[in-house]
Design a protein around this motif. Sequence first.
Motif, PDB file in Angstrom:
ATOM      1  N   UNK A 192       0.825  -1.205   0.000  1.00 44.92           N
ATOM      2  CA  UNK A 192       0.000   0.000   0.000  1.00 44.92           C
ATOM      3  C   UNK A 192       0.860   1.257   0.000  1.00 44.92           C
ATOM      4  N   UNK A 193       1.935   1.236   0.777  1.00 44.42           N
ATOM      5  CA  UNK A 193       2.850   2.384   0.793  1.00 44.42           C
ATOM      6  C   UNK A 193       3.462   2.580  -0.597  1.00 44.42           C
ATOM      7  N   UNK A 194       3.881   1.481  -1.216  1.00 40.81           N
ATOM      8  CA  UNK A 194       4.462   1.570  -2.561  1.00 40.81           C
ATOM      9  C   UNK A 194       3.424   2.073  -3.566  1.00 40.81           C
ATOM     10  N   UNK A 195       2.176   1.618  -3.421  1.00 38.99           N
ATOM     11  CA  UNK A 195       1.111   2.065  -4.324  1.00 38.99           C
ATOM     12  C   UNK A 195       0.840   3.551  -4.139  1.00 38.99           C
ATOM     13  N   UNK A 196       0.827   4.012  -2.910  1.00 40.13           N
ATOM     14  CA  UNK A 196       0.634   5.444  -2.650  1.00 40.13           C
ATOM     15  C   UNK A 196       1.748   6.264  -3.290  1.00 40.13           C
ATOM     16  N   UNK A 197       2.971   5.790  -3.132  1.00 35.82           N
ATOM     17  CA  UNK A 197       4.120   6.512  -3.684  1.00 35.82           C
ATOM     18  C   UNK A 197       4.017   6.650  -5.194  1.00 35.82           C
ATOM     19  N   UNK A 198       3.758   5.538  -5.884  1.00 33.95           N
ATOM     20  CA  UNK A 198       3.710   5.573  -7.350  1.00 33.95           C
ATOM     21  C   UNK A 198       2.481   6.314  -7.867  1.00 33.95           C
ATOM     22  N   UNK A 199       1.338   6.117  -7.214  1.00 38.06           N
ATOM     23  CA  UNK A 199       0.094   6.743  -7.685  1.00 38.06           C
ATOM     24  C   UNK A 199       0.107   8.246  -7.452  1.00 38.06           C
ATOM     25  N   UNK A 200       0.514   8.667  -6.265  1.00 34.81           N
ATOM     26  CA  UNK A 200       0.536  10.094  -5.953  1.00 34.81           C
ATOM     27  C   UNK A 200       1.604  10.831  -6.753  1.00 34.81           C
ATOM     28  N   UNK A 201       2.709  10.159  -7.036  1.00 33.69           N
ATOM     29  CA  UNK A 201       3.774  10.778  -7.827  1.00 33.69           C
ATOM     30  C   UNK A 201       3.312  11.062  -9.247  1.00 33.69           C
ATOM     31  N   UNK A 202       2.436  10.195  -9.769  1.00 37.28           N
ATOM     32  CA  UNK A 202       1.940  10.353 -11.138  1.00 37.28           C
ATOM     33  C   UNK A 202       0.727  11.273 -11.222  1.00 37.28           C
ATOM     34  N   UNK A 203       0.259  11.750 -10.070  1.00 34.62           N
ATOM     35  CA  UNK A 203      -0.947  12.582 -10.047  1.00 34.62           C
ATOM     36  C   UNK A 203      -0.694  13.963 -10.640  1.00 34.62           C
ATOM     37  N   UNK A 204      -1.586  14.388 -11.521  1.00 34.79           N
ATOM     38  CA  UNK A 204      -1.546  15.737 -12.095  1.00 34.79           C
ATOM     39  C   UNK A 204      -2.944  16.322 -12.003  1.00 34.79           C
TER      40      UNK A 204
END
Length: 289
Positions: A192-204
Amino acid sequence: APLLPQRSRANATHALAGRTAELRRGHAHPLTARRGAQVLLAVKQAIKERGGAATASAHAAALMGSLSQAQDEETTAAVVYVLSHALGALPLNVLRAKFAPLADLVAATVERHPGSAAVARHGLQCAYVAIGAQEGAAWKTPQMARLVELTLAHAIDPRPKVRRAAQQNLVEFMGGEGDAGAAARGVLEARLVALCTSTFKACTSADAASSQQLLGMLCDVAPRLSRKALASVVAQVLKLLASASDRTMLAQLLSVLEALVAPEGDAGPGRGTVDQPVALPAATIAKAR
């Protein structure tokens, strides 16, 4: 002990016969009901012709054999739908002994039909039953890793029913008790932490849907996170907040942060002891107002 409490397992013949009646009465989507009834009756006939007993194991084996063959999307959805009910009638020892082939088959089936919400939804239900029956040791297997990745990927799926099914599964897995619950949280927290990192980083600003869908789930899993995982998730949400400008997004982020830093008394089975309260920066609160 299994990860999740087991529902009462009625006699397989009666349970599946009752499912046939429900399908005929149209208690599911009309197409699913018609195809599902056809699949279940065909399986029963095949078992009868082979002279076997109409046990839950026999139904599940026949349905899994059907899924291993190439089929159209509608038929596959119906087979997976019926399988999800057949699995619920299996004893724990069978679900554990057959976990590896079942997990690989379910994951492969869902991956083979990425455009089918029905296959995804019913496949997630199969995964739920299979995972819920496992003990802690199963969380170290590659098959469990595959089902976890499948569930996490669908937790931010744009299709509401699919996303809701995956998120509900994750919340229940995170709330499991005993050794299996601890093993589940250890694996799921890291992912979940890894998913948050990748998903939030790609957020625009133009593409924030996945982040918003993930934020919604974080409120539900917050009470079950360990202190370490909680701190990592909060840090990721704060980073997203720093770059957000949309007022709706800002309000959602503040709501999530408030859930993530809930008092110790609200903690669930996974939350560690809160040594010090976690306060939101004043600038953070002001920005979201």
